[in-house]
Design a protein around this motif. Structure first.
Motif, PDB file in Angstrom:
ATOM      1  N   LEU A  45      16.175  -6.110  -1.832  1.00 54.45           N
ATOM      2  CA  LEU A  45      15.072  -6.939  -1.345  1.00 54.45           C
ATOM      3  C   LEU A  45      14.098  -6.112  -0.501  1.00 54.45           C
ATOM      4  O   LEU A  45      12.892  -6.136  -0.724  1.00 54.45           O
ATOM      5  CB  LEU A  45      15.607  -8.123  -0.533  1.00 54.45           C
ATOM      6  N   VAL A  46      14.624  -5.358   0.450  1.00 58.54           N
ATOM      7  CA  VAL A  46      13.770  -4.560   1.328  1.00 58.54           C
ATOM      8  C   VAL A  46      13.074  -3.471   0.530  1.00 58.54           C
ATOM      9  O   VAL A  46      11.875  -3.213   0.715  1.00 58.54           O
ATOM     10  CB  VAL A  46      14.586  -3.969   2.501  1.00 58.54           C
ATOM     11  N   SER A  47      13.788  -2.831  -0.367  1.00 61.44           N
ATOM     12  CA  SER A  47      13.189  -1.792  -1.208  1.00 61.44           C
ATOM     13  C   SER A  47      12.031  -2.356  -2.025  1.00 61.44           C
ATOM     14  O   SER A  47      10.959  -1.750  -2.104  1.00 61.44           O
ATOM     15  CB  SER A  47      14.262  -1.209  -2.126  1.00 61.44           C
ATOM     16  N   ASN A  48      12.223  -3.529  -2.612  1.00 67.51           N
ATOM     17  CA  ASN A  48      11.156  -4.158  -3.388  1.00 67.51           C
ATOM     18  C   ASN A  48       9.984  -4.578  -2.510  1.00 67.51           C
ATOM     19  O   ASN A  48       8.825  -4.460  -2.914  1.00 67.51           O
ATOM     20  CB  ASN A  48      11.688  -5.353  -4.167  1.00 67.51           C
ATOM     21  N   LEU A  49      10.266  -5.073  -1.293  1.00 63.15           N
ATOM     22  CA  LEU A  49       9.189  -5.442  -0.371  1.00 63.15           C
ATOM     23  C   LEU A  49       8.394  -4.213   0.055  1.00 63.15           C
ATOM     24  O   LEU A  49       7.154  -4.236   0.078  1.00 63.15           O
ATOM     25  CB  LEU A  49       9.753  -6.158   0.858  1.00 63.15           C
ATOM     26  N   PHE A  50       9.090  -3.129   0.399  1.00 62.67           N
ATOM     27  CA  PHE A  50       8.406  -1.887   0.759  1.00 62.67           C
ATOM     28  C   PHE A  50       7.522  -1.427  -0.386  1.00 62.67           C
ATOM     29  O   PHE A  50       6.373  -1.038  -0.194  1.00 62.67           O
ATOM     30  CB  PHE A  50       9.417  -0.793   1.105  1.00 62.67           C
ATOM     31  N   SER A  51       8.065  -1.455  -1.596  1.00 63.25           N
ATOM     32  CA  SER A  51       7.330  -1.014  -2.771  1.00 63.25           C
ATOM     33  C   SER A  51       6.098  -1.889  -3.012  1.00 63.25           C
ATOM     34  O   SER A  51       5.001  -1.391  -3.256  1.00 63.25           O
ATOM     35  CB  SER A  51       8.252  -1.027  -3.992  1.00 63.25           C
ATOM     36  N   ALA A  52       6.279  -3.207  -2.945  1.00 65.14           N
ATOM     37  CA  ALA A  52       5.169  -4.140  -3.191  1.00 65.14           C
ATOM     38  C   ALA A  52       4.088  -4.018  -2.125  1.00 65.14           C
ATOM     39  O   ALA A  52       2.890  -3.957  -2.442  1.00 65.14           O
ATOM     40  CB  ALA A  52       5.695  -5.574  -3.262  1.00 65.14           C
ATOM     41  N   PHE A  53       4.489  -3.968  -0.854  1.00 63.36           N
ATOM     42  CA  PHE A  53       3.499  -3.831   0.208  1.00 63.36           C
ATOM     43  C   PHE A  53       2.814  -2.468   0.150  1.00 63.36           C
ATOM     44  O   PHE A  53       1.612  -2.359   0.406  1.00 63.36           O
ATOM     45  CB  PHE A  53       4.125  -4.069   1.586  1.00 63.36           C
ATOM     46  N   GLY A  54       3.567  -1.436  -0.173  1.00 66.55           N
ATOM     47  CA  GLY A  54       2.966  -0.109  -0.315  1.00 66.55           C
ATOM     48  C   GLY A  54       1.897  -0.094  -1.379  1.00 66.55           C
ATOM     49  O   GLY A  54       0.788   0.414  -1.164  1.00 66.55           O
TER      50      GLY A  54
ATOM     51  N   ALA B  14       0.295  -2.679  -2.530  1.00 69.92           N
ATOM     52  CA  ALA B  14      -0.793  -3.561  -2.094  1.00 69.92           C
ATOM     53  C   ALA B  14      -1.724  -2.841  -1.119  1.00 69.92           C
ATOM     54  O   ALA B  14      -2.954  -2.969  -1.212  1.00 69.92           O
ATOM     55  CB  ALA B  14      -0.211  -4.825  -1.446  1.00 69.92           C
ATOM     56  N   PHE B  15      -1.167  -2.062  -0.199  1.00 72.24           N
ATOM     57  CA  PHE B  15      -1.994  -1.326   0.764  1.00 72.24           C
ATOM     58  C   PHE B  15      -2.858  -0.297   0.040  1.00 72.24           C
ATOM     59  O   PHE B  15      -4.043  -0.141   0.352  1.00 72.24           O
ATOM     60  CB  PHE B  15      -1.120  -0.631   1.804  1.00 72.24           C
ATOM     61  N   ILE B  16      -2.271   0.420  -0.902  1.00 73.45           N
ATOM     62  CA  ILE B  16      -3.033   1.443  -1.624  1.00 73.45           C
ATOM     63  C   ILE B  16      -4.145   0.794  -2.443  1.00 73.45           C
ATOM     64  O   ILE B  16      -5.294   1.253  -2.432  1.00 73.45           O
ATOM     65  CB  ILE B  16      -2.100   2.296  -2.498  1.00 73.45           C
ATOM     66  N   LEU B  17      -3.844  -0.282  -3.136  1.00 71.39           N
ATOM     67  CA  LEU B  17      -4.867  -0.985  -3.916  1.00 71.39           C
ATOM     68  C   LEU B  17      -5.946  -1.566  -3.008  1.00 71.39           C
ATOM     69  O   LEU B  17      -7.132  -1.539  -3.356  1.00 71.39           O
ATOM     70  CB  LEU B  17      -4.231  -2.077  -4.774  1.00 71.39           C
ATOM     71  N   ALA B  18      -5.554  -2.085  -1.852  1.00 73.89           N
ATOM     72  CA  ALA B  18      -6.536  -2.593  -0.897  1.00 73.89           C
ATOM     73  C   ALA B  18      -7.490  -1.480  -0.478  1.00 73.89           C
ATOM     74  O   ALA B  18      -8.695  -1.714  -0.304  1.00 73.89           O
ATOM     75  CB  ALA B  18      -5.830  -3.184   0.326  1.00 73.89           C
ATOM     76  N   GLY B  19      -6.967  -0.267  -0.331  1.00 74.90           N
ATOM     77  CA  GLY B  19      -7.830   0.863  -0.005  1.00 74.90           C
ATOM     78  C   GLY B  19      -8.881   1.114  -1.067  1.00 74.90           C
ATOM     79  O   GLY B  19     -10.034   1.419  -0.761  1.00 74.90           O
TER      80      GLY B  19
ATOM     81  N   GLY C 161       0.576   2.728   2.956  1.00 70.25           N
ATOM     82  CA  GLY C 161       0.995   2.370   1.600  1.00 70.25           C
ATOM     83  C   GLY C 161       1.857   3.451   0.969  1.00 70.25           C
ATOM     84  O   GLY C 161       2.905   3.163   0.390  1.00 70.25           O
ATOM     85  N   SER C 162       1.447   4.698   1.098  1.00 75.61           N
ATOM     86  CA  SER C 162       2.235   5.806   0.552  1.00 75.61           C
ATOM     87  C   SER C 162       3.584   5.922   1.241  1.00 75.61           C
ATOM     88  O   SER C 162       4.608   6.138   0.587  1.00 75.61           O
ATOM     89  CB  SER C 162       1.466   7.121   0.703  1.00 75.61           C
ATOM     90  N   ALA C 163       3.584   5.772   2.565  1.00 78.18           N
ATOM     91  CA  ALA C 163       4.842   5.850   3.312  1.00 78.18           C
ATOM     92  C   ALA C 163       5.800   4.738   2.878  1.00 78.18           C
ATOM     93  O   ALA C 163       7.002   4.979   2.714  1.00 78.18           O
ATOM     94  CB  ALA C 163       4.576   5.772   4.818  1.00 78.18           C
ATOM     95  N   LEU C 164       5.281   3.544   2.662  1.00 78.69           N
ATOM     96  CA  LEU C 164       6.136   2.437   2.216  1.00 78.69           C
ATOM     97  C   LEU C 164       6.694   2.688   0.821  1.00 78.69           C
ATOM     98  O   LEU C 164       7.862   2.400   0.550  1.00 78.69           O
ATOM     99  CB  LEU C 164       5.372   1.113   2.258  1.00 78.69           C
ATOM    100  N   LEU C 165       5.865   3.232  -0.070  1.00 72.13           N
ATOM    101  CA  LEU C 165       6.357   3.549  -1.420  1.00 72.13           C
ATOM    102  C   LEU C 165       7.454   4.604  -1.374  1.00 72.13           C
ATOM    103  O   LEU C 165       8.461   4.492  -2.075  1.00 72.13           O
ATOM    104  CB  LEU C 165       5.209   4.030  -2.312  1.00 72.13           C
ATOM    105  N   ILE C 166       7.271   5.617  -0.534  1.00 68.73           N
ATOM    106  CA  ILE C 166       8.297   6.650  -0.405  1.00 68.73           C
ATOM    107  C   ILE C 166       9.562   6.067   0.201  1.00 68.73           C
ATOM    108  O   ILE C 166      10.670   6.323  -0.273  1.00 68.73           O
ATOM    109  CB  ILE C 166       7.767   7.832   0.439  1.00 68.73           C
TER     110      ILE C 166
END
Length: 174
Positions: free
Chosen positions: A88-97, A99-104, A125-130
């Motif tokens: 769950l947390v991994s998927n949330l980090f990935s999704a928010f990451g 979303a942040f990059i796309l928002a940029g 966003g990159s940090a969350l994806l990593i």
């Protein structure tokens, strides 16, 4: 050769980074705390300079070090790996990451004061994806895709060559 400034920023960071690590180690300071404080100081400088001297905020190394320190903080914080261990947390980090990059891409324009606050979108966003690791939903489904891996493999050489080619074309074509 304007595009090589980012390589210069990285090289300067990698010259000073071992010295900073050695200094913190010798004083027995917490690495994540030391890195976090340096990142906050660098980001604060970026915010200040973006409002007063935007080109200095963009081109000088000190206001950009926080972006590299975000990766260093991930590397020195094994707690983040434990947190993102659950699906769950991994998927949330990935999704928010993602979303942040796309928002940029969609929110930052030429009129935006950059780097400043706007630089948080791609960096966080990159940090969350990593931090999401290989099992994050976007990491597994999109970024591990063969076509995306190929783009990743050619992106750095493409980055090095695109600016001189575009500059020469502009000279030739006016």
């Amino acid at each position: 050769l304007l595009h090589l400034w980012s390589l210069g920023i990285e090289e300067q960071f990698y010259i000073f980074w071992p010295i900073m690590l050695w200094f913190a180690y010798r004083r027995k300071w917490s690495m994540p705390l030391s890195i976090g404080l340096l990142a906050v100081a660098s980001f604060s400088l970026s915010i200040h300079l973006t409002g007063t001297h935007a080109s200095s905020a963009f081109y000088l190394p000190l206001p950009r070090f926080w972006e590299l320190l975000a990766g260093a903080l991930l590397a020195c914080s094994p707690q983040i790996t434990k947190i993102s261990g659950s699906a769950l947390v991994s998927n949330l980090f990935s999704a928010f990451g993602m979303a942040f990059i796309l928002a940029g891409f969609f929110l930052v324009s030429e009129m935006s004061a950059f780097p400043g606050w706007w630089a948080l979108l791609p960096v966080v966003g990159s940090a969350l994806l990593i931090a999401a690791g290989p099992n994050g939903v976007f990491n597994k489904r999109l970024l591990s895709n063969r076509a995306m891996v190929w783009i990743g493999l050619i992106s750095y050489p493409l980055y090095l060559w695109h600016w001189p080619i575009l500059s020469f074309l502009r000279i030739l074509e006016g």
